[in-house]
Design an enzyme around this catalytic site. Structure first.
Site, PDB file in Angstrom:
ATOM      1  N   HIS A 227     -12.289  11.059  -6.715  1.00  0.00           N
ATOM      2  CA  HIS A 227     -12.048  12.506  -6.792  1.00  0.00           C
ATOM      3  C   HIS A 227     -12.111  12.917  -8.262  1.00  0.00           C
ATOM      4  O   HIS A 227     -12.037  12.053  -9.154  1.00  0.00           O
ATOM      5  CB  HIS A 227     -10.696  12.882  -6.169  1.00  0.00           C
ATOM      6  CG  HIS A 227      -9.516  12.247  -6.841  1.00  0.00           C
ATOM      7  ND1 HIS A 227      -9.060  12.623  -8.093  1.00  0.00           N
ATOM      8  CD2 HIS A 227      -8.690  11.245  -6.434  1.00  0.00           C
ATOM      9  CE1 HIS A 227      -8.013  11.900  -8.424  1.00  0.00           C
ATOM     10  NE2 HIS A 227      -7.763  11.041  -7.438  1.00  0.00           N
ATOM     11  N   ASP A 355      -0.855  -3.518   5.871  1.00  0.00           N
ATOM     12  CA  ASP A 355      -0.359  -4.728   5.235  1.00  0.00           C
ATOM     13  C   ASP A 355       1.111  -4.564   4.854  1.00  0.00           C
ATOM     14  O   ASP A 355       1.463  -3.715   4.026  1.00  0.00           O
ATOM     15  CB  ASP A 355      -1.191  -5.049   3.995  1.00  0.00           C
ATOM     16  CG  ASP A 355      -1.053  -6.495   3.558  1.00  0.00           C
ATOM     17  OD1 ASP A 355       0.089  -6.932   3.316  1.00  0.00           O
ATOM     18  OD2 ASP A 355      -2.093  -7.171   3.448  1.00  0.00           O
ATOM     19  N   SER A 370      -5.884   5.675  -6.478  1.00  0.00           N
ATOM     20  CA  SER A 370      -7.120   6.407  -6.184  1.00  0.00           C
ATOM     21  C   SER A 370      -8.320   5.644  -6.738  1.00  0.00           C
ATOM     22  O   SER A 370      -8.357   5.286  -7.912  1.00  0.00           O
ATOM     23  CB  SER A 370      -7.077   7.800  -6.813  1.00  0.00           C
ATOM     24  OG  SER A 370      -6.114   8.607  -6.203  1.00  0.00           O
TER      25      SER A 370
END
Length: 408
Positions: A227, A355, A370
């Site tokens: 992003h 997980d 990110s």
């Protein structure tokens, strides 16, 4: 006879409802499919998430094609091979191979110009409150590229020009959402400080932590985040003049919880750099590794063929990310949904961390993760981009194909 008529009417109603349902379903799929997809030249064209859809090449006596060019073809997807759903243009290209990242890096960016982060009144010598920047037509989020013909590279440079203006008009070149225009700023002498003021706050640089998604072992080009880097005050995409990617050591994790996003925290390693950052796009931050960094990262890194968007499907996946030190680890996850038709966004899929190690350690997904690459069925399918504040075990991901379009 009456009973027979009732049976016929009931059968007709059921058949009509079935056709309405089928065509309604076809409409749903049409809205979900993209107008254009890219596929490997030798692979069968399928939408992984919609196995009930099949496709055939368009021919003139079936459905007219809107046009084609070399390396492309028109196909028609149909429901159960019977009900036409949508014409899609298919570009044929061999999927690239990239080395997976997962390594955290520090981001240092110098802006192209200076960004206006706020406006404020100045009390002039008569006690009148005036905002020179506002009077000139400047708005929060504008990028000031130059002042009196001088290209701006720092806050100090602009402040010096304003301070030495003696109240004379200053011609500013302003960029607002890609539109360049000129304004005339007339500074005001502050009653409080006796200096000339412009009535605005500006920023020339930004820093943060992100995760590298993938890199090319041949060229050294890399991409991270998935992003854009946006200004925290204005929300605007930061224009990059120059930037540096630096090693970072993750020293602390603020655990995510419902309503509270977590965060990776670390320290930039002084006097060290592993590459330059040169582009800030909606699909991520792009740069190039130094020769030494490329050699270091390439050793032991895993390479994956990139999956095109139609290959991504709901089901098990893995992410590579780093929550301590500098070395990434592999964690299990699940792709919950895929939006094949989404374009120009970093929210192409929803992913959930499964997980228990990662959930126990950080709560799932936290800021700083990110760009963590997502692997499914042995292919690089995308990267984490956002965390759901209401449920930190889930977040959005972007297609690797979208990130690769700005690569190179």
């Amino acid at each position: 006879m009456l009973f027979k008529r009732k049976i016929i009417k009931t059968a007709a109603a059921l058949l009509s409802a079935a056709f309405i349902g089928l065509f309604g379903t076809a409409g749903y799929y049409s809205a979900q499919l993209p107008d254009v997809i890219t596929a490997d030249a030798d692979s069968e064209i399928k939408i992984a998430g919609f196995p009930e859809l099949s496709c055939v090449s368009c021919t003139d006596d079936v459905i007219p094609a809107a046009g084609s060019c070399a390396g492309t073809e028109q196909v028609t997807f149909s429901l159960f091979g019977v009900i036409p759903v949508k014409n899609v243009e298919v570009n044929k290209a061999e999927a690239p191979v990239f080395a997976a990242g997962g390594r955290p890096f520090g981001i240092k960016l110098l802006m192209e110009g200076v960004m206006v982060t706020g406006l404020g009144d100045v009390e002039d010598e008569k006690g009148t409150l005036i905002c020179p920047a506002g009077e000139a037509g400047i708005s929060k989020g504008d990028i000031i590229r130059s002042a009196d013909g001088n290209a701006l590279t720092s806050n100090d440079q602009l402040q010096e020009i304003i301070a030495s203006s003696e109240g004379k008009d200053i011609e500013l070149s302003v960029d607002r959402d890609g539109s360049i225009f000129s304004v005339s700023l007339q500074p005001v002498r502050s009653r409080r400080s006796g200096t000339w003021k412009g009535g605005m706050w500006v920023r020339d640089s930004i820093a943060g932590i992100g995760t590298m998604t993938f890199f090319d072992k041949n060229s050294g080009s890399f991409v991270g985040l998935g992003h854009p880097i946006c200004d925290s005050d204005t929300g605007g995409i930061v224009p990059v003049h120059s930037g540096e990617a630096v090693p970072v050591d993750i020293t602390e994790v603020r655990r995510g919880a419902r309503g509270i996003p977590g965060e990776l925290r670390g320290k930039f390693l002084a006097e060290s750099s592993f590459g330059v950052l040169d582009r800030n796009r909606t699909s991520g931050i792009y740069g190039r590794l130094s020769e030494n960094a490329l050699a270091e990262f390439s050793e032991g890194s895993e390479e994956f063929k990139m999956a095109y968007r139609q290959e991504v499907t709901v089901g098990p996946a893995e992410i590579y990310t780093t929550i301590a030190g500098e070395t990434p680890e592999k964690y299990s996850a699940e792709i919950v949904s895929v939006d094949y038709g989404s374009v120009g966004t970093s929210k192409n899929m929803v992913i959930r961390i499964t997980d228990e190690r990662l959930i126990k350690a950080v709560g799932g997904i936290v800021q700083g993760m990110s760009g963590s690459p997502i692997i499914q069925n042995g292919k690089l399918v995308g990267a984490l981009t956002h965390v759901f504040v209401a449920d930190p075990a889930q977040g959005y991901g972007i297609f690797a194909e979208t990130m690769a379009q700005d690569f190179g």
